[in-house]
Scaffold this active site. Sequence first.
Site, mmCIF file in Angstrom:
data_model
loop_
_atom_site.group_PDB
_atom_site.id
_atom_site.type_symbol
_atom_site.label_atom_id
_atom_site.label_comp_id
_atom_site.label_asym_id
_atom_site.label_seq_id
_atom_site.Cartn_x
_atom_site.Cartn_y
_atom_site.Cartn_z
ATOM 1 N N GLU A 40 30.370 37.782 37.524
ATOM 2 C CA GLU A 40 30.623 38.761 36.477
ATOM 3 C C GLU A 40 31.515 38.095 35.426
ATOM 4 O OE1 GLU A 40 31.602 42.872 38.001
ATOM 5 O OE2 GLU A 40 31.768 41.732 39.865
ATOM 6 N N ARG A 270 33.690 35.296 52.954
ATOM 7 C CA ARG A 270 34.364 34.872 51.740
ATOM 8 C C ARG A 270 35.583 34.025 52.109
ATOM 9 N NH1 ARG A 270 36.451 39.865 48.502
ATOM 10 N NH2 ARG A 270 37.173 38.160 47.170
ATOM 11 N N LYS A 280 40.628 39.566 41.505
ATOM 12 C CA LYS A 280 40.593 39.381 40.056
ATOM 13 C C LYS A 280 41.577 40.324 39.367
ATOM 14 C CE LYS A 280 35.972 37.648 38.902
ATOM 15 N NZ LYS A 280 34.717 37.983 38.192
#
Length: 569
Positions: A40, A270, A280
């Site tokens: 993104e 992850r 983020k």
Amino acid sequence: MSADLPIPEPKKLHFIEEIVEADRASGKHGGRVLTRFPPEPNGYLHIGHAKSICLNFGLAKAYGGGTNLRFDDTNPVKEDVEYVDSIREDVQWLGFQWKGEHYASDYFPFLCDYAEYLIQQGKAYVCDLSEAEIREYRGNFHTPGRPSPYRDRSPEENLDLFRRMKAGEFSDGSRVLRAKIDMQSGNMNLRDPLMYRIRRAHHHRTGDTWCIYPMYDYAHGVSDAIETITHSICTLEFEDHRPLYEWFLEQDAEGKFFQRPLPRQIEFARLNLTYTVMSKRRLLQLVQEGIVRGWDDPRMPTICGLRRRGYTPEAVRAFAERVGVAKRDMVADVGLLEFCIREDQEKRAPRRMAVLRPLKVVITNMTDAEAFEVEVANHPDDPAMGTRRLPFTRELFIDQDDFREEAPKKWFRLAPGAEVRLRGAALVTCREVLKDAAGNVVELRCEWDAASKGGNAPDGRKVKGTLHWVSAPHAVKAEVRLYEPLFTQEDPMDVPEGQDWKALLNPASLEVLTDARLEPSLRDARPGERFQFERTGYFAVDPDGRPGAPVFNRTVGLKDSWSKIEAKG
């Protein structure tokens, strides 16, 4: 091959490689492998993304395939071309090149067409519930969902309303398009998830063309199918989203929209790193509140931050390889990342001498006329790196940490009456200690053995201590930034309820030394160049410096054997 040599064991495949191997063996996708990296564009990539990049691009390359770089730009409120540019740069810096560059916004017309198809099939409907009402009707893990009062609108009414949404007739948030799946499902993602919302916002690529934007769960799988991705590799938080990913694609039962076989979503663990946050949102908070100097602050886990700190793409790729690919979330020790850059730079970084906290040394029995040059290797194990010449004069700088007025046992550095070797130059003995009015040591008066040029005693006596040094008249004054972990706790997210996670910020994460003295060869070091400062650590030139006044960032320190000895008492 000689019978005496062991036959190397074949590399053990991780579970994603096993899936790809099986697909290729069965002829699925014609043996083709096409992955994608779908960031993104709403922030800078971090070390966790680096692992995903290495996995997606590395896997495809291993099987002769390719990887698409696809920007998931479905939320114009948070996206910016700045992030797009930084992502491109980071992927290329890591050493990878994408097969095609795509954007979810490329597929907005297709996504609308497929949404209309689902509406016509009775698989999607326009809902007038507010966001809070949708959440209430959806229920929770203990309470089944309730159908929206708008769930049974006819396909004709839904199609008309959706087209009017697209035309801008309705206000933001007044209506949404939802998939019609199962409000009783134990998987919350299948309880009639949103497909489209009304949002009037300027998009960095499409401008003001659209006032409705697709949701990620809808756009992601459809985009994969449009690009004929074979293996859609995601992190574990998307495991519960996989049934929805498959549902959207499988509604094209007649194959009018998507090529078969469809992409397969595969989840892996992850990457989390000790003493680091990967969110983020929280990284953005650190930047916006001025806690760090920007996204590329060398304390940040961002790829650009690691690059500025002096990490190499080879070290980051080696770290990703060593961490491996797992099915369960794990936390990697930051020490492993540091090991990888040490291993990389041990072989490649030229050596230089730098005194970070200078202490002046005057050789009282040496005249200015006796100054000479010493020739030292740029790398002790790589003759191809050549040598350099350094001036040795009667006034020098050594590091304050290399002197103790009261020396403990096993101290092989400088002390009153002690003799040490100045690297590659000569043997010196401390004879006098000068202090300022506050009692701080400011200068050492030493004598040298003029017969020890090169650093070896002519009579064969053993001198254990070897110190780095720089000539005072020739030294380059520089700023050196020493970095430590940004947080004081291994897991900065493990905080008691009600406590601010920022309370765990390390106040000593950055120490700036403004009076460091470097050897003359570093005067015009260029940004991005990396060196080992002998006996100190690995350092990189920061872009804040200028010719004649360089700034260096410490990438990682060397292993300090003395600190371990001292800690044991």
